[in-house]
Design a protein around this motif. Structure first.
Motif, PDB file in Angstrom:
ATOM      1  N   CYS A  45       0.832  -1.201   0.000  1.00  0.00           N
ATOM      2  CA  CYS A  45       0.000   0.000   0.000  1.00  0.00           C
ATOM      3  C   CYS A  45       0.871   1.257   0.000  1.00  0.00           C
ATOM      4  N   ALA A  46       1.879   1.280   0.857  1.00  0.00           N
ATOM      5  CA  ALA A  46       2.778   2.438   0.939  1.00  0.00           C
ATOM      6  C   ALA A  46       3.534   2.643  -0.365  1.00  0.00           C
ATOM      7  N   ALA A  47       3.996   1.552  -0.958  1.00  0.00           N
ATOM      8  CA  ALA A  47       4.747   1.645  -2.213  1.00  0.00           C
ATOM      9  C   ALA A  47       3.881   2.205  -3.338  1.00  0.00           C
ATOM     10  N   LYS A  48       2.633   1.744  -3.413  1.00  0.00           N
ATOM     11  CA  LYS A  48       1.720   2.220  -4.466  1.00  0.00           C
ATOM     12  C   LYS A  48       1.409   3.708  -4.299  1.00  0.00           C
ATOM     13  N   ILE A  49       1.178   4.129  -3.063  1.00  0.00           N
ATOM     14  CA  ILE A  49       0.877   5.538  -2.814  1.00  0.00           C
ATOM     15  C   ILE A  49       2.103   6.401  -3.093  1.00  0.00           C
ATOM     16  N   ALA A  50       3.280   5.930  -2.667  1.00  0.00           N
ATOM     17  CA  ALA A  50       4.522   6.677  -2.924  1.00  0.00           C
ATOM     18  C   ALA A  50       4.746   6.843  -4.420  1.00  0.00           C
ATOM     19  N   ALA A  51       4.511   5.773  -5.181  1.00  0.00           N
ATOM     20  CA  ALA A  51       4.699   5.830  -6.633  1.00  0.00           C
ATOM     21  C   ALA A  51       3.712   6.804  -7.273  1.00  0.00           C
TER      22      ALA A  51
END
Length: 284
Positions: free
Chosen positions: A186-192
């Motif tokens: 979830c964090a990776a997708k939002i960061a991207a």
């Protein structure tokens, strides 16, 4: 600490403060730093200080231990398959109660206790996250893969001066179901989606080590092309593999650097972001 030493610490931090002011950093908050009260306070103070020097902070959290605890109290058995929580209809209700309620609001309350406005949401709110059932050889129930991020919602919250605190649940693409999402993913997708300056995963380990039992073997910087060899040699293995995969995906989609750091180390966020040496593994 002598005054001279204190001054040197501040001087060393100055170029990083100038570099990251106005930039966005996404922090995945989890592990023992979320359970231990003293560590929790320490992490929150780091986040507040980073916000005070002009960094846009986005917090993404899970809450595995709290979900297990409430499930036990409700006589709902917790089952894990390949490291993921099997999520049936009863479990997704527990996930929603814990992530949208207890954990999310505790983080918001702590941030506000220390003087920063925060807004607690989940991926359900404002259609922030859309998901589909995760592709797996085995049935995992309501465990999802993110298909879409409504990045404008997060940008609007940041623009208003709030710290978004995001619980890792998502709405189904078309089926109206809710899905349990791995918080690192979830964090990776939002960061991207935000094209963030950094993605930081707070964990219970120091980062990638040549020997996991020896902290002195920490690999402080790791280039993308080096990762396959470390995996082949068995240095990156087990639970570190999905974390590395999240970091790699974020970088390939526009995040400048990803970091895996030990949230149980006092001031780990400040040491990683605002010092020359850092404290964990930086992937770029």
């Amino acid at each position: 600490m002598e005054n001279y030493t204190k001054a040197q610490v501040l001087i060393q931090a100055l170029p990083y403060i100038k570099k990251f002011s106005g930039k966005t950093i996404v922090v995945k908050y989890g592990g023992n730093a979320m359970i231990n009260e003293a560590l929790k306070e320490n992490v929150i103070k780091d986040l507040v200080l980073m916000k005070c020097i002009g960094i846009n902070i986005v917090i993404v959290h899970g809450g595995g231990p709290f979900i297990t605890d409430l499930s036990n109290k409700l006589n709902i058995q917790s089952q894990f398959i390949n490291g993921l929580r099997y999520t049936d209809k009863d479990t997704i209700e527990v996930v929603q109660m814990v992530l949208a309620g207890k954990v999310n609001k505790e983080i918001v309350a702590l941030l506000q206790k220390h003087g920063e406005n925060a807004l607690g949401i989940t991926g359900i709110d404002g259609n922030l996250l859309k998901a589909k059932p995760i592709c797996s050889d085995v049935d995992l129930g309501y465990v999802g893969d993110i298909t879409k991020v409504n990045v404008k919602l997060v940008e609007d919250i940041l623009q208003l001066g709030y710290i978004p605190v995001v619980g890792s649940i998502a709405s189904g693409d078309n089926d109206g179901n809710l899905y349990n999402i791995n918080a690192d993913t979830c964090a990776a997708k939002i960061a991207a989606a935000l094209k963030a300056e950094k993605l930081i995963l707070l964990t219970d380990v120091d980062g990638v080590c040549l020997d996991p039992k020896d902290k002195s073997t920490l690999i402080s910087t790791l280039k993308l092309h080096e990762i396959p060899k470390y995996e082949q040699d068995g240095i990156i293995k087990g639970g570190m593999i999905p974390k590395i995969e999240c970091c790699v995906e974020a970088i390939r989609n526009g995040v400048k650097t990803s970091h895996i750091i030990n949230g149980t180390t006092p001031n780990s966020l400040l040491l990683e972001v605002l010092s020359d040496e850092g404290i964990g593994t930086m992937i770029y």
